[in-house]
Scaffold this active site. Structure first.
Site, PDB file in Angstrom:
ATOM      1  N   ASN A 209      34.963 -69.447  27.574  1.00 22.06           N
ATOM      2  CA  ASN A 209      36.404 -69.392  27.813  1.00 22.06           C
ATOM      3  C   ASN A 209      36.779 -70.397  28.911  1.00 22.06           C
ATOM      4  OD1 ASN A 209      36.132 -68.017  30.464  1.00 22.06           O
ATOM      5  ND2 ASN A 209      35.242 -66.426  29.165  1.00 22.06           N
ATOM      6  N   ASP A 278      33.651 -61.191  25.798  1.00 26.71           N
ATOM      7  CA  ASP A 278      33.577 -59.851  25.203  1.00 26.71           C
ATOM      8  C   ASP A 278      32.610 -59.798  24.032  1.00 26.71           C
ATOM      9  OD1 ASP A 278      35.306 -58.340  26.802  1.00 26.71           O
ATOM     10  OD2 ASP A 278      37.019 -59.376  25.922  1.00 26.71           O
ATOM     11  N   LYS A 337      43.840 -50.328  32.246  1.00 27.00           N
ATOM     12  CA  LYS A 337      42.493 -50.850  32.518  1.00 27.00           C
ATOM     13  C   LYS A 337      41.899 -50.168  33.755  1.00 27.00           C
ATOM     14  CE  LYS A 337      42.454 -54.930  30.823  1.00 27.00           C
ATOM     15  NZ  LYS A 337      42.717 -56.351  30.649  1.00 27.00           N
ATOM     16  N   LYS A 341      38.521 -48.180  33.036  1.00 31.89           N
ATOM     17  CA  LYS A 341      37.271 -48.721  33.587  1.00 31.89           C
ATOM     18  C   LYS A 341      36.890 -48.066  34.926  1.00 31.89           C
ATOM     19  CE  LYS A 341      37.516 -53.118  31.095  1.00 31.89           C
ATOM     20  NZ  LYS A 341      36.916 -54.440  30.982  1.00 31.89           N
TER      21      LYS A 341
HETATM   22  N1  CTP Z   1      34.787 -57.389  32.194  1.00 36.72           N
HETATM   23  C1  CTP Z   1      33.444 -57.047  32.271  1.00 36.72           C
HETATM   24  N2  CTP Z   1      32.672 -57.109  31.157  1.00 36.72           N
HETATM   25  C2  CTP Z   1      33.171 -57.502  29.972  1.00 36.72           C
HETATM   26  C3  CTP Z   1      34.547 -57.849  29.893  1.00 36.72           C
HETATM   27  C4  CTP Z   1      35.314 -57.791  31.017  1.00 36.72           C
HETATM   28  O1  CTP Z   1      32.976 -56.688  33.333  1.00 36.72           O
HETATM   29  N3  CTP Z   1      32.387 -57.556  28.934  1.00 36.72           N
HETATM   30  C5  CTP Z   1      35.610 -57.281  33.389  1.00 36.72           C
HETATM   31  C6  CTP Z   1      36.183 -58.570  33.914  1.00 36.72           C
HETATM   32  O2  CTP Z   1      35.320 -59.164  34.863  1.00 36.72           O
HETATM   33  C7  CTP Z   1      37.487 -58.113  34.559  1.00 36.72           C
HETATM   34  C8  CTP Z   1      37.888 -56.924  33.738  1.00 36.72           C
HETATM   35  O3  CTP Z   1      36.733 -56.499  33.053  1.00 36.72           O
HETATM   36  O4  CTP Z   1      37.289 -57.676  35.881  1.00 36.72           O
HETATM   37  C9  CTP Z   1      39.014 -57.134  32.770  1.00 36.72           C
HETATM   38  O5  CTP Z   1      38.705 -57.937  31.730  1.00 36.72           O
HETATM   39  P1  CTP Z   1      39.739 -58.252  30.548  1.00 36.72           P
HETATM   40  O6  CTP Z   1      39.098 -59.288  29.690  1.00 36.72           O
HETATM   41  O7  CTP Z   1      41.083 -58.544  31.090  1.00 36.72           O
HETATM   42  O8  CTP Z   1      39.820 -56.890  29.822  1.00 36.72           O
HETATM   43  P2  CTP Z   1      39.011 -56.319  28.651  1.00 36.72           P
HETATM   44  O9  CTP Z   1      38.292 -55.129  29.099  1.00 36.72           O
HETATM   45  O10 CTP Z   1      38.161 -57.361  28.007  1.00 36.72           O
HETATM   46  O11 CTP Z   1      40.148 -55.841  27.674  1.00 36.72           O
HETATM   47  P3  CTP Z   1      40.995 -56.658  26.631  1.00 36.72           P
HETATM   48  O12 CTP Z   1      40.091 -57.702  26.033  1.00 36.72           O
HETATM   49  O13 CTP Z   1      41.415 -55.612  25.691  1.00 36.72           O
HETATM   50  O14 CTP Z   1      42.141 -57.238  27.401  1.00 36.72           O
END
Ligand code: CTP
Length: 396
Positions: A209, A278, A337, A341
């Site tokens: 990304n 993700d 979130k 989380k």
């Molecule tokens: N994060 C993580 N591990 C992942 C994805 C995200 O630890 N596999 C953490 C990121 O470091 C950040 C937070 O989760 O602190 C939010 O990530 P974000 O991408 O905004 O949210 P997601 O949980 O991926 O949700 P969505 O994709 O539905 O927005």
């Protein structure tokens, strides 16, 4: 960042003495009260007037200052200094300082000062590596004086090796680490994740990304400047490792998960700024995929959610901070979130807002905890980092 701080900058006889002018100018711009003291030999390389012009203060030298009034002045200076920096520090100065010799303005003031002291050696490699110099350095360290390892490279004398004055930007960061803040995070262990992760498709290609790591590096830097013991787990970025931070490099989300969870129990605060991918390909092709054999689709699977794991497995008293990057319903989605989380705080930013998000020098964030919210205006990522720790200390 150095407002109300008094810094003594000792300059000794080394060809690198001219570089001390840059440190003086920078510290003055940071609003420090900079007081330069030069040895007699330093004056063969650079004129005291340069330092007086840049610092706005009298530059103390032996030739000018052997009278009663200045003698009193330098003892008074020694008493009120917050930080004593010697850059460049010659082998001769290091030897004198290690043995308590006080035979000129610089060594006298050095011995009379009780503030924190930072020494940046600069000399010929053989002089630096000489066991006598090394023994002197070890002795200074035993007394709590910080002697920072010099850089290596081509030296003015024609030799190549260790002994180069450290890069000015690194000297400046060392100064900030010691004098910029009151060390309100001293004694705390803080882990910060930063950057993107890369998920391999084959030996040539990967999914990633746009994260540059700037926000996370700023968070790690701020924690270190406030006295914390900082570990930065970084995905692939093109940024320099922050000075005073233990940086661990990883590539994939799984590697990031492994590195973080191996030490997460020891941490008082964990800030997940990383843009963790993700998803990843189910299988990484062992050989490069060629056009003729290109599959119609790449099958993906999910990566571990590191933040969720940390939220669910936190140890007593630990603070877990997440980031949330949204394109709509910023506060609503971020609150969700926060709960999902199990975080103590979410730093929310909207990709659509000018000056926020990936690759910018600035960010526009909203800090959200279970019962508080603080919307911040556009500011540098360093300033955002400072606000994050202020919020953690006060509001979550
Ligand atoms: N994060 C993580 N591990 C992942 C994805 C995200 O630890 N596999 C953490 C990121 O470091 C950040 C937070 O989760 O602190 C939010 O990530 P974000 O991408 O905004 O949210 P997601 O949980 O991926 O949700 P969505 O994709 O539905 O927005």
């Amino acid at each position: 960042m150095l407002k109300n701080k008094t810094i003594i900058l000792g300059v000794t006889g080394s060809i690198a003495a001219y570089k001390a002018a840059e440190i003086t100018s920078w510290a003055k711009k940071q609003h420090a009260d900079v007081n330069v003291i030069m040895t007699k030999n330093a004056q063969y390389f650079i004129n005291p007037i340069t330092f007086e012009t840049l610092s706005g203060n009298k530059c103390l030298t032996d030739t000018f200052d052997r009278n009663f009034q200045y003698n009193v002045e330098h003892v008074e200076l020694a008493k009120r200094a917050d930080l004593f920096v010697v850059a460049p520090a010659s082998a001769d100065f290091i030897a004198k300082a290690a043995n308590g010799i006080a035979d000129d303005m610089l060594t006298t003031t050095f011995l009379a000062s009780t503030c924190e002291k930072l020494i940046f050696p600069a000399m010929n490699t053989r002089m630096y590596e000489n066991p006598i110099t090394q023994d002197n350095i070890a002795k200074l360290k035993r007394f709590g004086i910080k002697v920072i390892e010099p850089g290596a490279g081509y030296l003015a004398c024609g030799d190549t090796g260790k002994g180069k004055l450290l890069l000015i930007e690194d000297i400046e960061e060392h100064i900030l680490l010691h004098a910029a803040y009151d060390h309100d995070l001293s004694g705390k262990k803080i882990l910060v994740s930063a950057g993107p992760t890369c998920e391999d498709i084959d030996p040539v290609r990967f999914i990633t990304n746009h994260s540059t790591g700037r926000m996370g590096y700023a968070v790690a830097r701020n924690a270190a400047r406030r006295g914390a013991d900082v570990t930065l787990v970084s995905g692939p970025v093109s940024l320099k490792e922050p000075v005073g931070v233990n940086t661990v490099h990883v590539t994939s989300a799984q590697e990031m998960f492994d590195e973080i969870t191996a030490v997460s129990d020891e941490q008082d605060i964990i800030v997940m700024t990383a843009a963790v991918a993700d998803m990843k390909p189910v299988n990484k092709a062992a050989e490069k995929i060629h056009k003729v054999t290109m599959p119609d689709a790449i099958k993906l699977t999910t990566n571990p959610d590191i933040l969720s794991y940390l939220g669910a497995n936190r140890r007593e008293g630990q603070k877990i901070i997440g980031f949330s990057m949204e394109t709509e319903n910023l506060v609503e989605n971020s609150r969700l979130k926060l709960r999902k989380k199990h975080c103590d705080m979410i730093v929310a930013n909207c990709l659509k807002v000018a000056g926020a998000g990936f690759g910018t020098e600035t960010n526009v964030v909203t800090l959200i905890s279970a019962d508080r919210m603080q919307e911040l205006p556009i500011m540098s990522k360093d300033e955002v980092a400072e606000k994050i720790f202020d919020f953690i200390q006060k509001d979550c």
